[in-house]
Design an enzyme around this catalytic site. Structure first.
Site, mmCIF file in Angstrom:
data_model
loop_
_atom_site.group_PDB
_atom_site.id
_atom_site.type_symbol
_atom_site.label_atom_id
_atom_site.label_comp_id
_atom_site.label_asym_id
_atom_site.label_seq_id
_atom_site.Cartn_x
_atom_site.Cartn_y
_atom_site.Cartn_z
ATOM 1 N N SER A 108 0.853 -1.184 0.000
ATOM 2 C CA SER A 108 0.000 0.000 0.000
ATOM 3 C C SER A 108 0.890 1.236 0.000
ATOM 4 O O SER A 108 2.001 1.211 0.548
ATOM 5 C CB SER A 108 -0.871 -0.008 1.251
ATOM 6 O OG SER A 108 -1.341 1.286 1.506
ATOM 7 N N SER A 109 0.393 2.317 -0.575
ATOM 8 C CA SER A 109 1.227 3.525 -0.674
ATOM 9 C C SER A 109 1.462 4.154 0.704
ATOM 10 O O SER A 109 2.305 5.045 0.833
ATOM 11 C CB SER A 109 0.592 4.536 -1.628
ATOM 12 O OG SER A 109 -0.707 4.846 -1.194
ATOM 13 N N CYS A 110 0.752 3.674 1.744
ATOM 14 C CA CYS A 110 0.977 4.249 3.076
ATOM 15 C C CYS A 110 2.278 3.751 3.710
ATOM 16 O O CYS A 110 2.621 4.153 4.822
ATOM 17 C CB CYS A 110 -0.200 3.996 3.999
ATOM 18 S SG CYS A 110 -0.412 2.278 4.364
ATOM 19 N N TYR A 137 -0.607 -0.725 10.246
ATOM 20 C CA TYR A 137 -0.865 -1.336 8.937
ATOM 21 C C TYR A 137 0.348 -1.161 8.022
ATOM 22 O O TYR A 137 0.795 -2.102 7.358
ATOM 23 C CB TYR A 137 -2.103 -0.657 8.338
ATOM 24 C CG TYR A 137 -2.469 -1.048 6.940
ATOM 25 C CD1 TYR A 137 -3.077 -2.277 6.678
ATOM 26 C CD2 TYR A 137 -2.240 -0.180 5.873
ATOM 27 C CE1 TYR A 137 -3.430 -2.630 5.386
ATOM 28 C CE2 TYR A 137 -2.598 -0.524 4.580
ATOM 29 C CZ TYR A 137 -3.191 -1.750 4.346
ATOM 30 O OH TYR A 137 -3.547 -2.092 3.062
ATOM 31 N N LYS A 141 2.846 -3.944 6.237
ATOM 32 C CA LYS A 141 3.072 -4.013 4.775
ATOM 33 C C LYS A 141 4.565 -3.925 4.457
ATOM 34 O O LYS A 141 5.050 -4.606 3.549
ATOM 35 C CB LYS A 141 2.314 -2.886 4.077
ATOM 36 C CG LYS A 141 0.819 -3.092 4.088
ATOM 37 C CD LYS A 141 0.442 -4.202 3.133
ATOM 38 C CE LYS A 141 -0.950 -4.729 3.395
ATOM 39 N NZ LYS A 141 -1.238 -5.956 2.662
ATOM 40 N N HIS A 180 -12.870 3.235 3.022
ATOM 41 C CA HIS A 180 -11.916 4.282 2.661
ATOM 42 C C HIS A 180 -12.680 5.528 2.219
ATOM 43 O O HIS A 180 -13.888 5.495 2.002
ATOM 44 C CB HIS A 180 -11.026 3.800 1.516
ATOM 45 C CG HIS A 180 -10.039 2.755 1.925
ATOM 46 N ND1 HIS A 180 -10.116 1.451 1.522
ATOM 47 C CD2 HIS A 180 -8.953 2.838 2.719
ATOM 48 C CE1 HIS A 180 -9.119 0.770 2.036
ATOM 49 N NE2 HIS A 180 -8.394 1.582 2.774
HETATM 50 N N1 NAP Z 1 -8.363 -0.780 -0.984
HETATM 51 C C1 NAP Z 1 -7.335 -0.003 -1.244
HETATM 52 O O1 NAP Z 1 -7.478 1.205 -1.464
HETATM 53 C C2 NAP Z 1 -5.953 -0.574 -1.327
HETATM 54 C C3 NAP Z 1 -4.940 0.309 -1.656
HETATM 55 C C4 NAP Z 1 -3.651 -0.156 -1.735
HETATM 56 C C5 NAP Z 1 -3.395 -1.488 -1.497
HETATM 57 N N2 NAP Z 1 -4.393 -2.347 -1.181
HETATM 58 C C6 NAP Z 1 -3.991 -3.747 -0.935
HETATM 59 O O2 NAP Z 1 -4.872 -4.702 -1.377
HETATM 60 C C7 NAP Z 1 -5.075 -5.695 -0.362
HETATM 61 C C8 NAP Z 1 -6.559 -6.041 -0.400
HETATM 62 O O3 NAP Z 1 -7.295 -4.853 -0.173
HETATM 63 P P1 NAP Z 1 -8.826 -4.718 -0.543
HETATM 64 O O4 NAP Z 1 -9.137 -3.301 -0.639
HETATM 65 O O5 NAP Z 1 -9.156 -5.643 -1.664
HETATM 66 O O6 NAP Z 1 -9.465 -5.266 0.814
HETATM 67 P P2 NAP Z 1 -10.851 -5.994 1.022
HETATM 68 O O7 NAP Z 1 -11.817 -5.582 -0.029
HETATM 69 O O8 NAP Z 1 -11.216 -5.815 2.449
HETATM 70 O O9 NAP Z 1 -10.471 -7.511 0.760
HETATM 71 C C9 NAP Z 1 -9.612 -8.198 1.600
HETATM 72 C C10 NAP Z 1 -9.875 -9.662 1.400
HETATM 73 O O10 NAP Z 1 -9.032 -10.394 2.289
HETATM 74 C C11 NAP Z 1 -9.822 -11.387 2.935
HETATM 75 N N3 NAP Z 1 -9.278 -11.693 4.247
HETATM 76 C C12 NAP Z 1 -9.022 -10.837 5.262
HETATM 77 N N4 NAP Z 1 -8.554 -11.508 6.320
HETATM 78 C C13 NAP Z 1 -8.513 -12.824 5.955
HETATM 79 C C14 NAP Z 1 -8.121 -13.990 6.617
HETATM 80 N N5 NAP Z 1 -7.684 -13.989 7.886
HETATM 81 N N6 NAP Z 1 -8.234 -15.167 5.949
HETATM 82 C C15 NAP Z 1 -8.688 -15.209 4.675
HETATM 83 N N7 NAP Z 1 -9.071 -14.122 3.998
HETATM 84 C C16 NAP Z 1 -8.981 -12.931 4.636
HETATM 85 C C17 NAP Z 1 -11.184 -10.759 3.065
HETATM 86 O O11 NAP Z 1 -12.159 -11.740 3.278
HETATM 87 P P3 NAP Z 1 -13.387 -11.395 4.297
HETATM 88 O O12 NAP Z 1 -13.992 -10.126 3.769
HETATM 89 O O13 NAP Z 1 -14.250 -12.584 4.184
HETATM 90 O O14 NAP Z 1 -12.735 -11.195 5.634
HETATM 91 C C18 NAP Z 1 -11.304 -10.070 1.705
HETATM 92 O O15 NAP Z 1 -11.746 -10.979 0.712
HETATM 93 C C19 NAP Z 1 -4.638 -5.036 0.968
HETATM 94 O O16 NAP Z 1 -3.956 -5.904 1.802
HETATM 95 C C20 NAP Z 1 -3.748 -3.933 0.531
HETATM 96 O O17 NAP Z 1 -2.433 -4.348 0.628
HETATM 97 C C21 NAP Z 1 -5.675 -1.925 -1.097
#
Ligand code: NAP
Length: 321
Positions: A108-110, A137, A141, A180
């Site tokens: 993540s950019s943070c 967080y 990362k 977010h």
């Molecule tokens: N969203 C952003 O703006 C953003 C920006 C930069 C990077 N990212 C990166 O992308 C990654 C995913 O982000 P996202 O926005 O897609 O988040 P998200 O929509 O909340 O998805 C996260 C996924 O991980 C699963 N998960 C969480 N804990 C788990 C566990 N213990 N066992 C199995 N599955 C688990 C969740 O399942 P459940 O919902 O069933 O718990 C969900 O499917 C982050 O880690 C981050 O590094 C996101």
């Protein structure tokens, strides 16, 4: 990778993971393996080792994690650091043990310092203090990135880390307690439209500048990097530096400008009121995309286009209460 190579996507129901699965399938990868959180808790080390040892995928996309906005990060710092550290360390180590040579870890950019020079280059990692509201967080990362780098050095794996900017798109989280900024604004303007409200309250001063990338563009960038000839990718990941590539769109705007765009997409005339008692977070976050561009990738979806697509998806899905 052959089209029938087995690829495991962790977090496939999330915003990022679902976009990665869509894009992999669209590019002809037919053997994508997934497990829901209920089927496989990635915090459970033994379960993760058993799963990856049994499936033995050729590649892994690690898009699972505990994710949320400022409110969630501030309220549950222990959950954010523990769950993210556990998921990364379990998946990366079990992938290595299962013989996985290629792994893409989503950071993540943070991870960059709070007062980082802008735009933020990959080399600015660990050059200053982090933003306190999401430090647990961010440190998790950074640890995940360090793990990829360490396994590459010690075991010769080819794991790399994509650092996406703020994402939005189909399947985003619109729960005001955990979402977010962009998703929260979309939800607030939609609710104001439904209720005929005259104002919409936006957290902070509206002055922080942020970059937003449509989730399908992020997935396209990650798979573009993944599909590059190995030598080309390795040449871009400078020797002696962490295996890291920023993934963004290269443009930012203030939260006020974003709110105005969303108000237009939703089609509501409510006034925007800023709640200055709430934290702003980092003043500016814009990624430097020199490396990604040199590797031949450009975003396709403009912010206005992406907001319209995201709102259409929001309308198609019942919003959570
Ligand atoms: N969203 C952003 O703006 C953003 C920006 C930069 C990077 N990212 C990166 O992308 C990654 C995913 O982000 P996202 O926005 O897609 O988040 P998200 O929509 O909340 O998805 C996260 C996924 O991980 C699963 N998960 C969480 N804990 C788990 C566990 N213990 N066992 C199995 N599955 C688990 C969740 O399942 P459940 O919902 O069933 O718990 C969900 O499917 C982050 O880690 C981050 O590094 C996101």
């Amino acid at each position: 990778m052959a089209p029938d190579s087995k690829i495991y996507v962790a977090g496939h129901r999330g915003l990022a993971g679902s976009a990665i699965v869509r894009r992999l399938r669209a590019k002809g990868y037919s053997n994508v393996v997934t497990r829901t959180h209920a089927e496989l808790d990635l915090v459970d080390q033994r379960a993760v080792r058993e799963f990856l040892g049994r499936e033995r995928p050729e590649a892994v996309f690690l898009a699972a994690g505990k994710v949320g906005g400022i409110l969630a990060n501030n309220s549950f710092p222990a959950d954010f650091i523990f769950q993210n550290l556990a998921i990364e360390s379990n998946v990366i180590d079990a992938a290595y043990r299962a013989g996985v040579q290629r792994l893409v870890f989503l950071g993540s950019s943070c991870i960059y310092p709070r007062d980082c020079p802008q735009p933020m280059k990959e080399e600015y990692l660990l050059t200053g203090p982090l933003e306190p509201t999401n430090r647990p967080y961010a440190i998790a990362k950074i640890a995940g990135l360090e793990m990829c780098w360490s396994y590459n050095r010690q075991y010769g794996t080819r794991y790399f880390c994509a650092m996406p900017t703020n994402l939005y798109g189909p399947g985003d989280n619109y729960d005001l307690q955990t979402s977010h900024a962009l998703a929260a604004l979309l939800r607030k303007f939609h609710d104001a439209k439904q209720a005929g409200a005259r104002t919409v309250t936006v957290w902070g001063t509206g002055t922080p500048r942020r970059e937003f990338l449509y989730s399908d563009d992020m997935a396209d960038a990650c798979i573009h990097l993944f599909d590059l000839p190995e030598q080309r990718l390795q040449a871009a990941l400078a020797p002696g530096q962490p295996p890291l590539v920023n993934v963004g769109c290269g443009e930012d705007q203030t939260i006020r400008e974003l709110a105005e765009r969303i108000r237009k997409v939703v089609g509501v005339s409510a006034d925007i009121v800023f709640d200055r008692s709430k934290p702003d977070g980092t003043p500016r976050k814009l990624l430097d995309l020199g490396k990604l561009r040199a590797l031949g990738w450009r975003p396709r979806v403009s912010l206005d286009e992406g907001l319209a697509l995201a709102y259409a998806d929001f309308l198609a899905e019942p919003a959570p209460a």
